[in-house]
Design a protein around this motif. Structure first.
Motif, PDB file in Angstrom:
ATOM      1  N   GLU A 340       0.823  -1.207   0.000  1.00 40.98           N
ATOM      2  CA  GLU A 340       0.000   0.000   0.000  1.00 40.98           C
ATOM      3  C   GLU A 340       0.860   1.261   0.000  1.00 40.98           C
ATOM      4  O   GLU A 340       0.496   2.265  -0.615  1.00 40.98           O
ATOM      5  CB  GLU A 340      -0.916  -0.012   1.228  1.00 40.98           C
ATOM      6  N   LEU A 341       2.020   1.211   0.648  1.00 41.84           N
ATOM      7  CA  LEU A 341       2.898   2.372   0.702  1.00 41.84           C
ATOM      8  C   LEU A 341       3.795   2.489  -0.527  1.00 41.84           C
ATOM      9  O   LEU A 341       4.546   3.456  -0.663  1.00 41.84           O
ATOM     10  CB  LEU A 341       3.770   2.312   1.961  1.00 41.84           C
ATOM     11  N   GLY A 342       3.697   1.514  -1.424  1.00 44.45           N
ATOM     12  CA  GLY A 342       4.502   1.568  -2.644  1.00 44.45           C
ATOM     13  C   GLY A 342       5.989   1.406  -2.366  1.00 44.45           C
ATOM     14  O   GLY A 342       6.823   2.056  -3.006  1.00 44.45           O
ATOM     15  N   ALA A 343       6.325   0.548  -1.422  1.00 49.34           N
ATOM     16  CA  ALA A 343       7.721   0.377  -1.027  1.00 49.34           C
ATOM     17  C   ALA A 343       8.528  -0.338  -2.107  1.00 49.34           C
ATOM     18  O   ALA A 343       7.975  -1.002  -2.990  1.00 49.34           O
ATOM     19  CB  ALA A 343       7.789  -0.409   0.279  1.00 49.34           C
ATOM     20  N   ILE A 344       9.852  -0.196  -2.010  1.00 47.81           N
ATOM     21  CA  ILE A 344      10.741  -0.888  -2.939  1.00 47.81           C
ATOM     22  C   ILE A 344      11.659  -1.808  -2.152  1.00 47.81           C
ATOM     23  O   ILE A 344      11.800  -1.686  -0.936  1.00 47.81           O
ATOM     24  CB  ILE A 344      11.587   0.098  -3.756  1.00 47.81           C
ATOM     25  N   GLN A 345      12.302  -2.713  -2.869  1.00 47.28           N
ATOM     26  CA  GLN A 345      13.251  -3.611  -2.231  1.00 47.28           C
ATOM     27  C   GLN A 345      14.648  -2.997  -2.258  1.00 47.28           C
ATOM     28  O   GLN A 345      15.053  -2.378  -3.239  1.00 47.28           O
ATOM     29  CB  GLN A 345      13.280  -4.961  -2.940  1.00 47.28           C
ATOM     30  N   ALA A 362      12.552   5.239   0.656  1.00 51.43           N
ATOM     31  CA  ALA A 362      11.121   5.120   0.966  1.00 51.43           C
ATOM     32  C   ALA A 362      10.315   6.301   0.451  1.00 51.43           C
ATOM     33  O   ALA A 362       9.083   6.264   0.472  1.00 51.43           O
ATOM     34  CB  ALA A 362      10.925   4.983   2.466  1.00 51.43           C
ATOM     35  N   GLY A 363      11.010   7.362   0.028  1.00 50.24           N
ATOM     36  CA  GLY A 363      10.309   8.500  -0.553  1.00 50.24           C
ATOM     37  C   GLY A 363       9.774   9.506   0.444  1.00 50.24           C
ATOM     38  O   GLY A 363       8.995  10.386   0.076  1.00 50.24           O
ATOM     39  N   VAL A 364      10.184   9.412   1.703  1.00 49.99           N
ATOM     40  CA  VAL A 364       9.663  10.372   2.690  1.00 49.99           C
ATOM     41  C   VAL A 364      10.483  11.667   2.689  1.00 49.99           C
ATOM     42  O   VAL A 364      10.043  12.674   3.249  1.00 49.99           O
ATOM     43  CB  VAL A 364       9.600   9.765   4.110  1.00 49.99           C
ATOM     44  N   VAL A 365      11.681  11.619   2.099  1.00 50.58           N
ATOM     45  CA  VAL A 365      12.494  12.825   1.885  1.00 50.58           C
ATOM     46  C   VAL A 365      13.072  12.744   0.473  1.00 50.58           C
ATOM     47  O   VAL A 365      13.264  11.649  -0.064  1.00 50.58           O
ATOM     48  CB  VAL A 365      13.641  12.954   2.925  1.00 50.58           C
ATOM     49  N   PRO A 366      13.402  13.901  -0.137  1.00 51.96           N
ATOM     50  CA  PRO A 366      13.878  13.867  -1.522  1.00 51.96           C
ATOM     51  C   PRO A 366      15.367  13.570  -1.677  1.00 51.96           C
ATOM     52  O   PRO A 366      15.816  13.213  -2.769  1.00 51.96           O
ATOM     53  CB  PRO A 366      13.566  15.283  -2.022  1.00 51.96           C
ATOM     54  N   SER A 367      16.158  13.728  -0.592  1.00 51.00           N
ATOM     55  CA  SER A 367      17.614  13.578  -0.730  1.00 51.00           C
ATOM     56  C   SER A 367      18.233  13.220   0.614  1.00 51.00           C
ATOM     57  O   SER A 367      17.602  13.333   1.670  1.00 51.00           O
ATOM     58  CB  SER A 367      18.225  14.884  -1.244  1.00 51.00           C
ATOM     59  N   ARG A 368      19.529  12.819   0.560  1.00 54.69           N
ATOM     60  CA  ARG A 368      20.241  12.489   1.792  1.00 54.69           C
ATOM     61  C   ARG A 368      20.396  13.730   2.676  1.00 54.69           C
ATOM     62  O   ARG A 368      20.326  13.641   3.903  1.00 54.69           O
ATOM     63  CB  ARG A 368      21.611  11.890   1.468  1.00 54.69           C
ATOM     64  N   SER A 369      20.598  14.872   2.053  1.00 52.69           N
ATOM     65  CA  SER A 369      20.739  16.090   2.845  1.00 52.69           C
ATOM     66  C   SER A 369      19.423  16.429   3.550  1.00 52.69           C
ATOM     67  O   SER A 369      19.415  16.865   4.707  1.00 52.69           O
ATOM     68  CB  SER A 369      21.194  17.258   1.974  1.00 52.69           C
ATOM     69  N   ALA A 370      18.295  16.218   2.853  1.00 53.68           N
ATOM     70  CA  ALA A 370      16.994  16.448   3.485  1.00 53.68           C
ATOM     71  C   ALA A 370      16.764  15.450   4.608  1.00 53.68           C
ATOM     72  O   ALA A 370      16.152  15.780   5.639  1.00 53.68           O
ATOM     73  CB  ALA A 370      15.882  16.346   2.437  1.00 53.68           C
ATOM     74  N   ALA A 371      17.259  14.233   4.430  1.00 58.05           N
ATOM     75  CA  ALA A 371      17.131  13.226   5.483  1.00 58.05           C
ATOM     76  C   ALA A 371      17.926  13.653   6.719  1.00 58.05           C
ATOM     77  O   ALA A 371      17.452  13.532   7.857  1.00 58.05           O
ATOM     78  CB  ALA A 371      17.619  11.870   4.979  1.00 58.05           C
ATOM     79  N   ARG A 372      19.130  14.154   6.503  1.00 61.21           N
ATOM     80  CA  ARG A 372      19.950  14.611   7.634  1.00 61.21           C
ATOM     81  C   ARG A 372      19.272  15.779   8.356  1.00 61.21           C
ATOM     82  O   ARG A 372      19.291  15.849   9.592  1.00 61.21           O
ATOM     83  CB  ARG A 372      21.338  15.007   7.139  1.00 61.21           C
ATOM     84  N   ARG A 373      18.664  16.701   7.579  1.00 61.77           N
ATOM     85  CA  ARG A 373      17.978  17.825   8.216  1.00 61.77           C
ATOM     86  C   ARG A 373      16.803  17.337   9.062  1.00 61.77           C
ATOM     87  O   ARG A 373      16.570  17.829  10.173  1.00 61.77           O
ATOM     88  CB  ARG A 373      17.482  18.816   7.153  1.00 61.77           C
ATOM     89  N   ALA A 374      16.058  16.382   8.514  1.00 62.42           N
ATOM     90  CA  ALA A 374      14.913  15.845   9.263  1.00 62.42           C
ATOM     91  C   ALA A 374      15.367  15.217  10.576  1.00 62.42           C
ATOM     92  O   ALA A 374      14.723  15.363  11.621  1.00 62.42           O
ATOM     93  CB  ALA A 374      14.155  14.825   8.407  1.00 62.42           C
ATOM     94  N   ILE A 375      16.505  14.512  10.537  1.00 59.21           N
ATOM     95  CA  ILE A 375      17.028  13.892  11.754  1.00 59.21           C
ATOM     96  C   ILE A 375      17.477  14.968  12.741  1.00 59.21           C
ATOM     97  O   ILE A 375      17.177  14.908  13.948  1.00 59.21           O
ATOM     98  CB  ILE A 375      18.192  12.941  11.403  1.00 59.21           C
ATOM     99  N   ASP A 376      18.204  15.975  12.239  1.00 59.17           N
ATOM    100  CA  ASP A 376      18.678  17.055  13.117  1.00 59.17           C
ATOM    101  C   ASP A 376      17.516  17.805  13.773  1.00 59.17           C
ATOM    102  O   ASP A 376      17.627  18.256  14.924  1.00 59.17           O
ATOM    103  CB  ASP A 376      19.530  18.041  12.316  1.00 59.17           C
TER     104      ASP A 376
END
Length: 421
Positions: A340-345, A362-376
């Motif tokens: 349902e979430l359209g996940a990939i392997q 998983a598509g919840v952020v557009p890039s690694r830098s955006a992922a780091r910002r979300a974590i921070d």
């Protein structure tokens, strides 16, 4: 008006009927035998078919006898579509689908008591049908001029229509006549897109044997934008759990539009008028609580699947959004969530991936830098656990049953991956 027809009208089951006053008198006079047909053009029935099954349940609850017809012969032909000619499926495949759909529809009616249901297959009376007898006894009662006036035929005349699909109305009308003669069936129900076929059967009974019969059509349920109800971006909502999981099924109804949820509740829920009125009122006064959608999703999932499957779907939804334990979910439920979430392997190689890579995949952020910002910023979660280290790797203990990982950004942006082991 007859009390049953009044209830059916309030619930939104009636778009057309051949003679409302005569039908009311017939229903008042005693038990009526009615039928609805399901063509096996796929291995499962879908949400549109469920409207007809809910109507059959209501008729049976009022003491009338439902006949459910699975079209082993009409399924070999196919009702004309507005757009193009149907592909003819192999006979052995259609016969396999007949048995699957027979089993599906049988879940929705009671086969005991004075209003016991019956399931029939129109292949039984057409397999030995002689062509000359069919043309003489059935075909002579149909005017080609009237057949050409049908909307679906008009729509297909320019692009072309085969004689096979053009003649479908004769076969469906024959079904009504056969059930009238064999079982005393005097009413046919169906969607409003079947109105021409329904009335043709009524007319055939009148012309061929001088009998009186009725047709009742339900509205075609749509979304507020006019598109088909029961369609999602990923396709049709099927009743077969292997084709639409109970989780996806439950989610579909949870996401029903505020403007339409009242209509869906009246059709698909068997709660009383008072209960439904109260739910609709709650929905209007506090739409953000989605009380009507929750009742709708629970009621229809209980009926189509089971209370246990509904609970599993609810538990999965709660866990995904941080209100439950993901590790407690069975692998099958997680697989449904993944789809349902359209996940990939992911193929991690020697090491499990970094959490930032999972967030991106998983598509919840557009890039690694955006992922780091979300974590921070404290807004990134792995399996509902807040991620605080931008360099964190996925650990073996993080991997859920079946290799699943659920990631989330904030409260509502959820995604998933499956690690190929």
């Amino acid at each position: 008006m007859n009390a049953l027809l009044d209830e059916l009208t309030w619930r939104g089951f009636i778009a057309h009927s051949t003679d409302p006053e005569a039908l009311a008198a017939t229903l008042d006079a005693g038990q009526v035998k009615s039928y609805v047909g399901f063509d096996p053009t796929a291995p499962s029935i879908h949400m549109g078919n469920l409207v007809q099954l809910m109507l059959s349940r209501r008729l049976q609850a009022a003491g009338h006898r439902p006949f459910l017809l699975v079209g082993g012969s009409t399924g070999l032909i196919g009702d004309p579509k507005q757009s193009s000619e149907r592909n003819l499926n192999p006979k052995d495949l259609v016969h396999e689908w007949v048995e699957r759909i027979r089993s599906q529809v049988s879940k929705f009616v009671d086969f005991d008591g004075p209003a016991a249901a019956t399931v029939v297959n129109n292949y039984d009376w057409t397999v030995e049908l002689n062509t000359l007898d069919f043309l003489r006894d059935i075909g002579k009662h149909f005017s080609v001029n009237r057949m050409l006036d049908r909307e679906v035929i008009k729509a297909r005349l320019e692009s072309g229509i085969s004689y096979t699909e053009f003649s479908y109305v004769l076969l469906q009308s024959l079904d009504f006549l056969e059930l009238y003669k064999r079982h005393g069936v005097t009413m046919q129900t169906g969607g409003s897109d079947q109105w021409g076929n329904l009335t043709a059967g009524v007319e055939l009974i009148r012309r061929s044997v001088g009998g009186r019969a009725h047709a009742l059509a339900t509205p075609l349920l749509t979304k507020s934008d006019g598109t088909k109800f029961g369609k999602t971006e990923s396709g049709t909502v099927w009743l077969d759990p292997a084709m639409t999981s109970p989780y996806a099924f439950h989610q579909f109804f949870l996401n029903a539009e505020d403007s339409m949820v009242g209509s869906y509740l009246r059709i698909f829920s068997e709660r009383s008028r008072e209960e439904l009125d109260d739910l609709i009122r709650q929905s209007q006064e506090a739409p953000h609580l989605r009380a009507a959608q929750r009742a709708l999703a629970d009621d229809i999932t209980d009926l189509v699947h089971s209370p246990a499957e509904r609970k599993a779907a609810s538990d999965a939804a709660a866990a995904i959004f941080g209100r439950g334990e993901l590790h407690d979910l069975p692998e099958g439920v997680l697989a449904a969530v993944w789809r349902e979430l359209g996940a990939i392997q992911l193929e991690p190689g020697a090491e499990l991936p970094a959490v930032v890579d999972v967030l991106v995949a998983a598509g919840v952020v557009p890039s690694r830098s955006a992922a780091r910002r979300a974590i921070d910023e404290g807004g990134a979660y792995l399996n509902n656990q807040k991620v605080t280290n931008p360099d964190q790797l996925v650990d073996e203990a993080d991997v859920l049953a079946g290799g699943h990982l659920i990631v989330r950004r904030g409260k509502k942006t959820v995604g998933a991956v499956v690690i190929k082991r």
